[in-house]
Write an enzyme that holds these catalytic residues in place. Structure first.
Site, PDB file in Angstrom:
ATOM      1  N   SER A   9       2.021   1.975 -13.527  1.00 61.94           N
ATOM      2  CA  SER A   9       2.683   0.790 -14.078  1.00 61.94           C
ATOM      3  C   SER A   9       1.712  -0.383 -14.173  1.00 61.94           C
ATOM      4  O   SER A   9       1.990  -1.363 -14.849  1.00 61.94           O
ATOM      5  CB  SER A   9       3.846   0.401 -13.167  1.00 61.94           C
ATOM      6  OG  SER A   9       3.341   0.092 -11.875  1.00 61.94           O
ATOM      7  N   CYS A  71       1.388   7.241  -9.901  1.00 66.02           N
ATOM      8  CA  CYS A  71       2.467   6.307  -9.576  1.00 66.02           C
ATOM      9  C   CYS A  71       3.585   7.127  -8.956  1.00 66.02           C
ATOM     10  O   CYS A  71       4.112   8.051  -9.594  1.00 66.02           O
ATOM     11  CB  CYS A  71       2.945   5.637 -10.865  1.00 66.02           C
ATOM     12  SG  CYS A  71       4.402   4.622 -10.663  1.00 66.02           S
ATOM     13  N   GLU A 150      -0.370  -6.854  -7.825  1.00 68.78           N
ATOM     14  CA  GLU A 150      -0.769  -6.906  -9.244  1.00 68.78           C
ATOM     15  C   GLU A 150      -1.267  -8.312  -9.611  1.00 68.78           C
ATOM     16  O   GLU A 150      -2.247  -8.461 -10.316  1.00 68.78           O
ATOM     17  CB  GLU A 150       0.475  -6.539 -10.064  1.00 68.78           C
ATOM     18  CG  GLU A 150       0.277  -6.140 -11.475  1.00 68.78           C
ATOM     19  CD  GLU A 150      -0.432  -4.798 -11.652  1.00 68.78           C
ATOM     20  OE1 GLU A 150      -1.335  -4.808 -12.472  1.00 68.78           O
ATOM     21  OE2 GLU A 150      -0.108  -3.784 -11.008  1.00 68.78           O
TER      22      GLU A 150
HETATM   23  N1  DGL Z   1       2.214   2.058  -8.218  1.00 68.67           N
HETATM   24  C1  DGL Z   1       3.530   2.535  -8.382  1.00 68.67           C
HETATM   25  C2  DGL Z   1       3.951   3.566  -7.353  1.00 68.67           C
HETATM   26  O1  DGL Z   1       3.169   4.284  -6.872  1.00 68.67           O
HETATM   27  C3  DGL Z   1       4.636   1.638  -8.720  1.00 68.67           C
HETATM   28  C4  DGL Z   1       4.631   0.241  -8.394  1.00 68.67           C
HETATM   29  C5  DGL Z   1       5.677  -0.393  -9.232  1.00 68.67           C
HETATM   30  O2  DGL Z   1       5.456  -0.381 -10.442  1.00 68.67           O
HETATM   31  O3  DGL Z   1       6.690  -0.860  -8.715  1.00 68.67           O
HETATM   32  O4  DGL Z   1       5.077   3.710  -7.016  1.00 68.67           O
END
Ligand code: DGL
Length: 436
Positions: A9, A71, A150
């Site tokens: 994301s 992710c 982020e």
């Molecule tokens: N980096 C992502 C994960 O591993 C998601 C973070 C997000 O977009 O809320 O879950």
């Protein structure tokens, strides 16, 4: 095209990217950050699944052979579904490292930090069921944490709040179940009691990427290049990556990549689009009296009619397969490229004529070195071309042009003036990606 796409994301997946890069320095990678739609963690699983599918199809159309869903949230929502629907692509996903954590805990308590979406997925339930019998799992959803990482915000107050229940339960292992969290590993470590083990799965995922590539016969030898793709430009983004924007609308309409160009379907007002050129569905006299042509002449102001008139005075009526160029007057684009699609008539080569109009428009765009263009559903209004067929011909001939011609175009928007027409364009694009 790069063999591997690594997708998240946002920047969370860079933790996996770094680990893959370390083990396979030579591989060509495209890193994709869905900044336009992220964070995913607080969205519903259905939303994340739909969005992940659009992006995965887009990456498959770009020619990548393997997609690493770096992710946890997107993996929880979509991995199983993607494996079944895009069979020519190898997928590697993420899951919170419950199994190794359960095997090393001595207190019998494991803390898992992840997003709400990850905890909602069936994947997490089944991991706990399979690997954590007799172990207490402290499920700690961390809303806002990925977004704070982020944006480079202070994560201290959020961490204090989210780590408290884990510390209180005396967990001796903490699983980082979101790829963003290893980016603040020091801040987490610093707040945990001494001796608590932190598990970051990036390294094991990287190993898995290489194993799966090997098993699938994917050749990873490349020129060590990385392309950084984002779905939303941001001048202020504070990192060293040279982000290229890919044009995938937030609504999750279909998008396809043909060579270096993105083709997307969306609904909206062509005259308001901030693209280099818009295409007018004109009549042969270039008299803009109705439909899209009238909307363009109104939004652009008198210069559109004046320049169009001068054009026909010089060259005569607009033949099929020819494009006329005018400025865009007061519209945000720089040019209007006018083409005359066919009036749908029995016994004539409607498809050939419509394809010729699309080719003429894209040819002109290339000649004047345009990068972004928006096309309407040419001929599908009063010219009577059945909209389902017209949108398909326009999408197919666009893809054919991009595949065959050397072009400056990087983004082609197929624009429906309402949702129904945009959906037809989206379906036409989806049928192109199905041919993959
Ligand atoms: N980096 C992502 C994960 O591993 C998601 C973070 C997000 O977009 O809320 O879950």
């Amino acid at each position: 095209m790069a063999a591997i796409a690594i997708f998240d994301s946002g920047i969370g997946g860079t933790t996996v990217y770094d680990a893959v890069r370390e083990r396979a320095p030579w591989v060509d990678i495209v890193y994709v950050a869905d900044h336009a739609f992220g964070p995913y963690g607080e969205r519903s699983l259905d939303e994340v699944r739909a969005r992940t599918e659009v992006l995965a199809r887009y990456l498959a159309s770009a020619g990548v052979e393997m997609i690493v869903i770096a992710c946890n949230s997107a993996s929880a929502a979509a991995l199983q579904h993607l494996r079944a629907s895009l069979r020519d692509v190898a997928f590697v996903g993420m899951e919170p490292a419950v199994k190794p954590a359960a095997s090393i805990t001595t207190t019998g308590v494991v803390g898992v930090m992840a997003t709400g979406a990850t905890f909602q997925g069936e994947l997490f339930r089944s991991l706990v069921g399979k690997h954590a019998e007799g172990v207490e799992i402290v499920e700690q959803a961390c809303p806002g944490l990925a977004a704070a990482i982020e944006h480079g915000d202070d994560v201290g107050p959020l961490l204090e709040r989210y780590l408290a229940p884990i510390i209180e339960a005396e967990a001796d292992v903490v699983v980082l179940g979101c790829t963003h969290y290893p980016l603040i590993r020091d801040a987490i470590e610093h707040r945990l009691p001494e001796g608590v083990e932190i598990i970051d799965p990036s390294t094991s995922v990287a190993r898995r990427v290489l194993d799966v590539a090997h098993d699938a016969g994917i050749d990873l030898k490349g020129s060590a290049s990385t392309r950084w793709w984002t779905t939303a430009p941001d001048e202020d983004r504070d990192d060293d990556h040279d982000w290229e924007t890919i044009d995938i609308p937030e609504s999750g309409k279909e998008a396809v990549r043909v060579c270096e160009t993105t083709v997307v379907a969306l609904a909206g007002d062509l005259t308001a689009m901030p693209v280099d050129a818009i295409v007018n569905a004109a009549n042969v006299e270039l008299v803009h009296g109705g439909g899209i042509a009238l909307a363009i002449s109104r939004a652009g102001g008198p210069t559109i009619d004046e320049e169009s008139h001068r054009w026909t005075e010089m060259y005569g009526p607009l033949e099929p397969g020819v494009a006329a160029l005018t400025s865009a007057g007061e519209m945000p684009s720089s040019y209007v490229i006018h083409v005359a699609g066919p009036i749908h008539t029995a016994g004539q080569d409607n498809e050939g004529l419509l394809a010729a109009a699309v080719f003429a428009a894209l040819d002109m765009a290339t000649e004047i070195e345009v990068k972004t263009i928006a096309l309407p559903a040419i001929s599908a209004g009063v010219y009577g071309y059945p909209p389902d067929e017209a949108t398909l011909v326009i999408a197919e001939s666009t893809a054919e042009f991009l595949d065959e011609q050397d072009t400056t175009l990087r983004s082609v928007r197929l624009v429906g003036f309402d949702d129904a027409m945009a959906t037809r364009f989206a379906e036409a694009i989806a049928s192109l990606t199905d041919e993959l």
